[in-house]
Design a protein around this motif. Sequence first.
Motif, PDB file in Angstrom:
ATOM      1  N   ALA A 175      22.094  -8.992   6.433  1.00 17.87           N
ATOM      2  CA  ALA A 175      21.761  -9.158   5.018  1.00 17.87           C
ATOM      3  C   ALA A 175      20.696 -10.238   4.892  1.00 17.87           C
ATOM      4  CB  ALA A 175      22.995  -9.537   4.212  1.00 17.87           C
ATOM      5  N   PRO A 176      19.685 -10.025   4.043  1.00 21.91           N
ATOM      6  CA  PRO A 176      18.661 -11.060   3.853  1.00 21.91           C
ATOM      7  C   PRO A 176      19.231 -12.276   3.156  1.00 21.91           C
ATOM      8  CG  PRO A 176      18.352  -9.265   2.288  1.00 21.91           C
ATOM      9  CD  PRO A 176      19.427  -8.829   3.212  1.00 21.91           C
ATOM     10  N   ASP A 177      18.741 -13.442   3.542  1.00 20.82           N
ATOM     11  CA  ASP A 177      19.123 -14.704   2.914  1.00 20.82           C
ATOM     12  C   ASP A 177      17.842 -15.504   2.717  1.00 20.82           C
ATOM     13  OD1 ASP A 177      20.251 -16.982   1.951  1.00 20.82           O
ATOM     14  OD2 ASP A 177      21.278 -17.549   3.796  1.00 20.82           O
ATOM     15  N   GLY A 178      17.235 -15.349   1.546  1.00 16.29           N
ATOM     16  CA  GLY A 178      15.936 -15.959   1.322  1.00 16.29           C
ATOM     17  C   GLY A 178      14.920 -15.349   2.264  1.00 16.29           C
ATOM     18  N   PRO A 179      14.157 -16.193   2.989  1.00 15.13           N
ATOM     19  CA  PRO A 179      13.194 -15.644   3.952  1.00 15.13           C
ATOM     20  C   PRO A 179      13.823 -15.242   5.275  1.00 15.13           C
ATOM     21  CG  PRO A 179      13.060 -18.027   3.919  1.00 15.13           C
ATOM     22  CD  PRO A 179      14.057 -17.647   2.858  1.00 15.13           C
ATOM     23  N   GLY A 180      15.109 -15.530   5.455  1.00 16.88           N
ATOM     24  CA  GLY A 180      15.761 -15.259   6.725  1.00 16.88           C
ATOM     25  C   GLY A 180      16.814 -14.174   6.624  1.00 16.88           C
ATOM     26  N   TRP A 181      17.690 -14.144   7.632  1.00 13.77           N
ATOM     27  CA  TRP A 181      18.717 -13.123   7.716  1.00 13.77           C
ATOM     28  C   TRP A 181      20.033 -13.729   8.200  1.00 13.77           C
ATOM     29  CZ3 TRP A 181      18.134  -7.934   6.512  1.00 13.77           C
ATOM     30  CH2 TRP A 181      16.818  -7.527   6.238  1.00 13.77           C
ATOM     31  N   ASP A 182      21.136 -13.145   7.736  1.00 12.71           N
ATOM     32  CA  ASP A 182      22.451 -13.358   8.315  1.00 12.71           C
ATOM     33  C   ASP A 182      22.859 -12.040   8.964  1.00 12.71           C
ATOM     34  OD1 ASP A 182      22.544 -15.941   7.265  1.00 12.71           O
ATOM     35  OD2 ASP A 182      23.577 -15.280   5.441  1.00 12.71           O
ATOM     36  N   PHE A 183      23.422 -12.116  10.163  1.00 13.11           N
ATOM     37  CA  PHE A 183      23.816 -10.876  10.838  1.00 13.11           C
ATOM     38  C   PHE A 183      25.090 -11.115  11.640  1.00 13.11           C
ATOM     39  CE2 PHE A 183      20.925 -13.089  13.677  1.00 13.11           C
ATOM     40  CZ  PHE A 183      21.525 -12.991  14.930  1.00 13.11           C
ATOM     41  N   ALA A 184      25.730 -10.025  12.057  1.00 12.54           N
ATOM     42  CA  ALA A 184      27.002 -10.145  12.770  1.00 12.54           C
ATOM     43  C   ALA A 184      27.314  -8.853  13.499  1.00 12.54           C
ATOM     44  CB  ALA A 184      28.135 -10.492  11.796  1.00 12.54           C
ATOM     45  N   LEU A 185      28.183  -8.967  14.501  1.00  8.53           N
ATOM     46  CA  LEU A 185      28.815  -7.831  15.162  1.00  8.53           C
ATOM     47  C   LEU A 185      30.317  -7.961  14.974  1.00  8.53           C
ATOM     48  CD1 LEU A 185      27.021  -7.421  18.641  1.00  8.53           C
ATOM     49  CD2 LEU A 185      26.745  -6.003  16.597  1.00  8.53           C
ATOM     50  N   HIS A 186      30.977  -6.865  14.580  1.00  9.80           N
ATOM     51  CA  HIS A 186      32.428  -6.856  14.402  1.00  9.80           C
ATOM     52  C   HIS A 186      33.033  -5.692  15.163  1.00  9.80           C
ATOM     53  CE1 HIS A 186      31.319  -9.371  10.923  1.00  9.80           C
ATOM     54  NE2 HIS A 186      32.557  -9.838  10.976  1.00  9.80           N
ATOM     55  N   GLY A 208      37.552  -5.454  12.186  1.00  9.77           N
ATOM     56  CA  GLY A 208      36.899  -6.459  11.364  1.00  9.77           C
ATOM     57  C   GLY A 208      36.805  -7.833  12.007  1.00  9.77           C
ATOM     58  N   ARG A 209      37.222  -7.971  13.253  1.00  8.58           N
ATOM     59  CA  ARG A 209      37.128  -9.267  13.931  1.00  8.58           C
ATOM     60  C   ARG A 209      35.702  -9.473  14.456  1.00  8.58           C
ATOM     61  NH1 ARG A 209      41.556  -9.252  18.480  1.00  8.58           N
ATOM     62  NH2 ARG A 209      40.398  -7.319  18.938  1.00  8.58           N
ATOM     63  N   PRO A 210      35.144 -10.661  14.318  1.00 12.81           N
ATOM     64  CA  PRO A 210      33.752 -10.867  14.712  1.00 12.81           C
ATOM     65  C   PRO A 210      33.593 -11.067  16.222  1.00 12.81           C
ATOM     66  CG  PRO A 210      34.649 -12.902  13.824  1.00 12.81           C
ATOM     67  CD  PRO A 210      35.724 -11.868  13.665  1.00 12.81           C
ATOM     68  N   HIS A 211      32.613 -10.371  16.771  1.00 12.73           N
ATOM     69  CA  HIS A 211      32.185 -10.643  18.145  1.00 12.73           C
ATOM     70  C   HIS A 211      31.097 -11.715  18.165  1.00 12.73           C
ATOM     71  CE1 HIS A 211      34.395  -7.308  19.889  1.00 12.73           C
ATOM     72  NE2 HIS A 211      33.844  -6.474  19.034  1.00 12.73           N
ATOM     73  N   LEU A 212      30.252 -11.666  17.174  1.00 11.29           N
ATOM     74  CA  LEU A 212      29.079 -12.560  17.107  1.00 11.29           C
ATOM     75  C   LEU A 212      28.677 -12.729  15.659  1.00 11.29           C
ATOM     76  CD1 LEU A 212      25.789 -12.175  19.188  1.00 11.29           C
ATOM     77  CD2 LEU A 212      25.715 -12.013  16.706  1.00 11.29           C
ATOM     78  N   VAL A 213      28.318 -13.949  15.276  1.00 14.15           N
ATOM     79  CA  VAL A 213      27.721 -14.186  13.954  1.00 14.15           C
ATOM     80  C   VAL A 213      26.455 -15.008  14.168  1.00 14.15           C
ATOM     81  CG1 VAL A 213      29.885 -14.058  12.680  1.00 14.15           C
ATOM     82  CG2 VAL A 213      29.163 -16.242  13.614  1.00 14.15           C
ATOM     83  N   GLY A 214      25.418 -14.685  13.382  1.00 12.04           N
ATOM     84  CA  GLY A 214      24.153 -15.357  13.613  1.00 12.04           C
ATOM     85  C   GLY A 214      23.293 -15.442  12.373  1.00 12.04           C
ATOM     86  N   THR A 215      22.247 -16.257  12.495  1.00  8.65           N
ATOM     87  CA  THR A 215      21.268 -16.425  11.410  1.00  8.65           C
ATOM     88  C   THR A 215      19.865 -16.431  11.994  1.00  8.65           C
ATOM     89  OG1 THR A 215      21.318 -18.852  11.567  1.00  8.65           O
ATOM     90  CG2 THR A 215      22.868 -17.793  10.036  1.00  8.65           C
ATOM     91  N   VAL A 216      18.921 -15.994  11.185  1.00  9.23           N
ATOM     92  CA  VAL A 216      17.495 -16.131  11.475  1.00  9.23           C
ATOM     93  C   VAL A 216      16.900 -16.956  10.345  1.00  9.23           C
ATOM     94  CG1 VAL A 216      15.281 -14.960  11.728  1.00  9.23           C
ATOM     95  CG2 VAL A 216      17.347 -13.951  12.718  1.00  9.23           C
ATOM     96  N   ARG A 217      16.262 -18.061  10.676  1.00  4.66           N
ATOM     97  CA  ARG A 217      15.663 -18.921   9.659  1.00  4.66           C
ATOM     98  C   ARG A 217      14.239 -19.325  10.090  1.00  4.66           C
ATOM     99  NH1 ARG A 217      19.378 -17.058   7.505  1.00  4.66           N
ATOM    100  NH2 ARG A 217      21.116 -18.068   6.432  1.00  4.66           N
TER     101      ARG A 217
END
Length: 359
Positions: A335-346, A350-359
């Motif tokens: 999902a976009p967050d301003g100029p960056g992104w939030d992303f994840a693998l589940h 619904g349990r997360p394998h990875l959560v990340g951001t691009v800024r």
Amino acid sequence: MLAAARADPAGDGGRAEPTRDLSDLVGAVADDRPAHQPTSGQSGAAADQPGTPETSTVGQVGAAADGDTAGGPATRDRVELPGLPAAGPLYRRALLGAIPGLGGRRGDGVPAVELTVGGVTVDPQRLADYDRVCGFRLTDRLPAAFPHVMGFPLALRLITAPEFPIPLAGVVHVGNRITVHRPVTVTDRLDFTTWAENLRPHDRGRQVDVVLVGSVDGVEVWRGVSTYLGRQRTPGEGARRDRDERPAPPAAIAIWRVTPRVGREYAQVSGDHNPIHTSRLGARLLGFPRPIAHGMWSKARCLAALENRLPEAYTVDVAFKLPVPLPGTVAFSAAPDGPGWDFALHDGGGRPHLVGTVR
């Protein structure tokens, strides 16, 4: 570990040289001895290796000038290696270090050393194979995580040193942050430098950051910081969070089927032949019912899905939560967050394998 030790290094893996303690490399110059001269501290893990011994030149750098944080030495000795180390002798050292009575006592701090190697070129075939395994388009630009693969043997040399506070056999990669200052291309020749910093307590043991910097013509163009956890049993370990505390996962925009080939093929292109990713037996010996995907493959696969939306310069930061079993199915969300992104693998629950951001 044995399979990893026998594996040939991928791409710029370097020569199968003897692996010596970092303190020996520094001391050889400090004592006005030839840096290639064997010393009594030479590691038995590599003493049986043919080839030219490691040679080095040494200088001193201020850790604070390089952005060092708490948990690191005030100054570091710079050890310049003639080429990237071979992975095989380093995995052999790690294997011997895991045997009770042979590993020795780990240090209470990080090594006061930084390792550097200059003029590392990009292997176009290796880059093409990496792009294919991770899902990137074939271009002359390096994906953000590819310099990590190129410089991994240098970081592995640091991690497998007896002075490193966490043994490789017990290390868990819990986070990775990469900063791309400008696009790196296939024609760039990279100078890599690595050091450890910020050794700190964790509720399950100790954590440490391993920094890997890539420069071109003396200018930093890429930086990676890998956070490793050395697990130790602590009072109260094993307490679980209540399932109601877990937030609902974001809606998936893609479902990926991850096959065992991912573990084997990523090991080939990355040179990281940890058997936990490639062998069912190796995974079981390390506490997993079946092999798991490499965390850096998971990160790269997410970046490949966002490839057309990434800016010229950015920082991508991920936390590795739960391993991805092979085979397995994962849900990718972004999902976009301003100029960056939030992303994840589940996973499917619904349990997360990875959560990340691009800024």
